[in-house]
Motif scaffolding. Structure first.
Motif, PDB file in Angstrom:
ATOM      1  N   ALA A  34       0.844  -1.207   0.000  1.00 46.17           N
ATOM      2  CA  ALA A  34       0.000   0.000   0.000  1.00 46.17           C
ATOM      3  C   ALA A  34       0.874   1.250   0.000  1.00 46.17           C
ATOM      4  CB  ALA A  34      -0.938  -0.012   1.210  1.00 46.17           C
ATOM      5  N   ARG A  36       3.950   1.459  -1.105  1.00 47.69           N
ATOM      6  CA  ARG A  36       4.626   1.542  -2.401  1.00 47.69           C
ATOM      7  C   ARG A  36       3.653   2.051  -3.463  1.00 47.69           C
ATOM      8  NH1 ARG A  36       6.226  -3.304  -6.116  1.00 47.69           N
ATOM      9  NH2 ARG A  36       4.046  -2.855  -6.476  1.00 47.69           N
ATOM     10  N   ASN A  37       2.411   1.564  -3.428  1.00 39.32           N
ATOM     11  CA  ASN A  37       1.410   2.048  -4.391  1.00 39.32           C
ATOM     12  C   ASN A  37       1.197   3.553  -4.261  1.00 39.32           C
ATOM     13  OD1 ASN A  37       1.054  -0.574  -5.210  1.00 39.32           O
ATOM     14  ND2 ASN A  37      -0.952  -0.854  -4.255  1.00 39.32           N
ATOM     15  N   ALA A  38       1.339   4.055  -3.038  1.00 38.44           N
ATOM     16  CA  ALA A  38       1.135   5.487  -2.801  1.00 38.44           C
ATOM     17  C   ALA A  38       2.410   6.295  -3.045  1.00 38.44           C
ATOM     18  CB  ALA A  38       0.639   5.708  -1.370  1.00 38.44           C
TER      19      ALA A  38
ATOM     20  N   THR B  25       1.649  -5.580  -9.046  1.00 32.33           N
ATOM     21  CA  THR B  25       0.641  -6.222  -8.205  1.00 32.33           C
ATOM     22  C   THR B  25      -0.224  -7.120  -9.081  1.00 32.33           C
ATOM     23  OG1 THR B  25      -0.990  -4.474  -8.499  1.00 32.33           O
ATOM     24  CG2 THR B  25       0.531  -4.239  -6.636  1.00 32.33           C
ATOM     25  N   GLU B  28      -2.654  -5.102 -11.111  1.00 31.08           N
ATOM     26  CA  GLU B  28      -2.083  -4.518 -12.339  1.00 31.08           C
ATOM     27  C   GLU B  28      -1.939  -5.582 -13.418  1.00 31.08           C
ATOM     28  OE1 GLU B  28       0.653  -1.101 -10.100  1.00 31.08           O
ATOM     29  OE2 GLU B  28       1.505  -3.080 -10.486  1.00 31.08           O
ATOM     30  N   ARG B  41      -9.904  -1.332  -9.622  1.00 30.82           N
ATOM     31  CA  ARG B  41      -8.957  -0.542  -8.847  1.00 30.82           C
ATOM     32  C   ARG B  41      -9.682   0.664  -8.268  1.00 30.82           C
ATOM     33  NH1 ARG B  41      -3.141   2.254 -10.406  1.00 30.82           N
ATOM     34  NH2 ARG B  41      -3.447   3.998  -8.992  1.00 30.82           N
ATOM     35  N   ASN B  44      -6.418   1.269  -4.384  1.00 31.01           N
ATOM     36  CA  ASN B  44      -5.049   0.758  -4.488  1.00 31.01           C
ATOM     37  C   ASN B  44      -4.333   0.770  -3.135  1.00 31.01           C
ATOM     38  OD1 ASN B  44      -3.599  -0.486  -6.521  1.00 31.01           O
ATOM     39  ND2 ASN B  44      -2.319   1.291  -6.962  1.00 31.01           N
ATOM     40  N   GLN B  45      -5.110   0.763  -2.056  1.00 33.17           N
ATOM     41  CA  GLN B  45      -4.558   0.860  -0.694  1.00 33.17           C
ATOM     42  C   GLN B  45      -5.079  -0.239   0.227  1.00 33.17           C
ATOM     43  OE1 GLN B  45      -2.379   3.337   0.816  1.00 33.17           O
ATOM     44  NE2 GLN B  45      -1.908   3.318  -1.363  1.00 33.17           N
ATOM     45  N   GLY B  46      -5.847  -1.153  -0.303  1.00 31.36           N
ATOM     46  CA  GLY B  46      -6.364  -2.220   0.562  1.00 31.36           C
ATOM     47  C   GLY B  46      -7.618  -1.845   1.322  1.00 31.36           C
ATOM     48  N   CYS B  63      -4.762  -5.656  -4.984  1.00 25.28           N
ATOM     49  CA  CYS B  63      -3.919  -4.453  -5.098  1.00 25.28           C
ATOM     50  C   CYS B  63      -2.725  -4.504  -4.160  1.00 25.28           C
ATOM     51  CB  CYS B  63      -4.732  -3.182  -4.851  1.00 25.28           C
ATOM     52  SG  CYS B  63      -5.269  -2.945  -3.146  1.00 25.28           S
ATOM     53  N   LEU B  64      -2.762  -5.404  -3.147  1.00 23.62           N
ATOM     54  CA  LEU B  64      -1.654  -5.493  -2.187  1.00 23.62           C
ATOM     55  C   LEU B  64      -0.856  -6.781  -2.369  1.00 23.62           C
ATOM     56  CD1 LEU B  64      -3.421  -4.272   1.101  1.00 23.62           C
ATOM     57  CD2 LEU B  64      -2.154  -2.927  -0.577  1.00 23.62           C
TER      58      LEU B  64
END
Ligand SMILES: Cc1cc2nc3c(=O)[nH]c(=O)nc-3n(C[C@H](O)[C@H](O)[C@H](O)COP(=O)(O)OP(=O)(O)OC[C@H]3O[C@@H](n4cnc5c(N)ncnc54)[C@H](O)[C@@H]3O)c2cc1C
Ligand code: FES
Ligand code: FES
Lengths: 281, 158
Positions: A34, A36-38, B25, B28, B41, B44-46, B63-64
């Motif tokens: 999370a 890394r995605n941010a 991920t 993706e 999506r 993208n942060q869970g 996404c994680l």
């Protein structure tokens, strides 16, 4: 974009972390991916700890003590029948993390390493007098949970060290409980409390979460309270000692002042909850 | 362009080879490289649950989850669950009760609901709400979704 490496042993993982300066250990990814995605972290290498047998499973040693491998998922801790009595608090804390799906992913080692002040394991582990087993370039060592958090997101882990296991003393037959105050089910705690009664019912161990960089525990105040659990004034004095250690944040989950007010309420309500468990038992 | 890496995945019961960026991920890889589009999506942060899929039968956030870690594990998405009786029943009740509006959250909701019914075939409304607490819906207001899960559970119990 990060290269993913999957070592088969702790020694290989430590060597890979030492070799690549911008590498990070990857547990469940629930926080790291999370971030890394941010764009908050950009590790060149992710050292996947999922293929290391030593980091898996919950075991009992010959003295009854419990060893929880760092890669143990929250869902498995929340369902673990060995966590009874004085250790039930840890099982309950695991079951209150986020939601089922995140509990299938996140690990105890990752949560402890991340040391989010509002996370659920640290107060429960402080209440259980846990010891962390770590491995690094200098070899293996143990860290008491009471020496572990050193500041906001700062821990006693050295560069290149990984947590391999969390160990707990053998459970004793005494009630324990975890209470989390959160805005909605599944959110991080606004404040939380982990508590276990002494086996003779005369004293307690308690840790408060989300009211400072690490869990708040005052073993001197616990000694003063021993023998006086049925004196409401003594319990409030005890709560005041914990509140004096607090350094709460003002954030979206609650103001610092609100958090300070929650501490005595948490202590008195969790104490009456576990006192009730004793009467029923 | 970042370097692509070849992975072999077991996706919806089939072995597939896919070239995807290093460290990608699963979300993706599925959406960009495999055109598997049921998982959405959102954050993208869970947090939102729109990307929820099954790995080895357990729901996780795509996404994680790194694609590199999916090798050797079975990945299932809504695309592969049409033949599942519990899922088909849930889907029908979602449509009938108005639990689907824009549909963005729907596949994640269904996967979470299916896991709940596997563990607790006769859940209370409160248990349904707790089980879906990690799935955000911006359209329905949730009541029709909870109705759908409860009535699907009733039908399956008959
Ligand atoms: C939507 C959502 C809600 C959440 N809600 C809560 C909540 O209510 N309460 C709560 O407590 N937590 C919550 N979390 C966090 C969750 O518990 C994570 O599992 C936890 O923060 C760690 O994740 P992880 O085990 O996947 O570790 P990762 O994300 O893989 O790693 C986290 C960090 O620890 C490092 N690391 C991982 N393993 C080790 C190791 N063995 N040794 C050294 N360093 C290591 C990584 O390099 C990284 O810096 C939530 C997370 C999400 C996504
Ligand atoms: S996109 Fe994965 S949880 Fe929101
Ligand atoms: S139907 Fe639109 S987000 Fe749920």
């Amino acid at each position: 974009m990060s290269v993913v490496l999957s070592p088969g042993s702790v020694e290989d993982a430590v060597a890979m972390l030492a070799e690549h300066a911008e590498a990070m250990p990857l547990a469940g990814g629930a926080t790291l991916v999370a971030m890394r995605n941010a764009g908050l972290v950009e590790p060149t290498h992710l050292i996947n700890l999922d293929c290391i047998a030593e980091l898996r499973g919950i075991e009992r040693d010959t003295t009854g003590g419990i060893r929880i491998g760092a890669m143990t998922r929250h869902c498995d801790t929340a369902a673990c029948n060995d966590l009874t009595g004085s250790l039930l608090v840890l099982r309950r804390a695991a079951g209150m993390i986020a939601n089922r799906v995140v509990r299938n992913m996140g690990t105890m080692g990752g949560s402890v390493a991340n040391a989010d002040p509002a996370a659920d394991y640290l107060p429960a582990l402080a209440c259980c007098d846990a010891v962390l087993e770590v491995a690094g370039p200098e070899g293996r060592r143990k860290i008491s949970i009471h020496d572990y958090v050193q500041g906001w997101y700062e821990t006693a882990l050295e560069q290149g060290e990984i947590i391999t296991a969390i160990t707990l003393p053998a459970p004793v037959a005494a009630p324990s409980a975890y209470r989390k105050i959160a805005r909605v089910t599944g959110d991080y705690a606004t404040a939380s409390c982990a508590m276990a009664l002494d086996p003779d019912g005369k004293g307690l161990r308690a840790a408060i979460g989300a009211c400072g960089p690490g869990p708040l525990r005052d073993r001197d105040a616990e000694a003063v309270l021993r023998g006086r659990l049925d004196d409401p004034e003594a319990v409030l004095d005890f709560a005041a000692c914990l509140a004096a250690l607090a350094d709460p944040l003002d954030d979206v989950r609650g103001s610092a002042e609100y958090r300070l007010r929650l501490i005595p309420r948490l202590i008195t309500s969790v104490l009456s909850e576990i006192a009730l468990q004793t009467e029923v038992a | 362009m970042s370097k692509k890496i070849l992975h072999s995945l077991n996706l919806n019961g089939e072995e597939v080879e896919v070239a995807t960026p290093a460290g990608a991920t699963l979300l993706e890889t599925m959406r960009e490289d495999l055109r598997i589009l049921s998982a959405k999506r959102g954050c993208n942060q869970g947090v939102c649950g729109a990307c929820t899929v099954l790995i080895d039968g357990k729901p996780v956030r795509a996404c994680l989850t790194l694609t590199a870690r999916c090798e050797g594990h079975a990945v299932q998405t809504m695309e592969g669950m049409g033949g599942d009786r519990v899922m088909a029943t849930l889907q029908r009740h979602m449509v009938e009760s108005g639990g689907v509006q824009c549909g963005f959250c729907t596949s994640g909701i269904l996967i979470s609901a299916r896991e709940l019914l596997e563990e607790d075939p006769a859940p209370s409304r409160a248990a349904v709400k707790t089980a879906l607490s990690g799935n955000i819906c911006r359209c329905t207001g949730y009541r029709t979704i909870v109705d759908a899960v409860c009535s699907a559970a009733e039908e399956l119990a008959q």
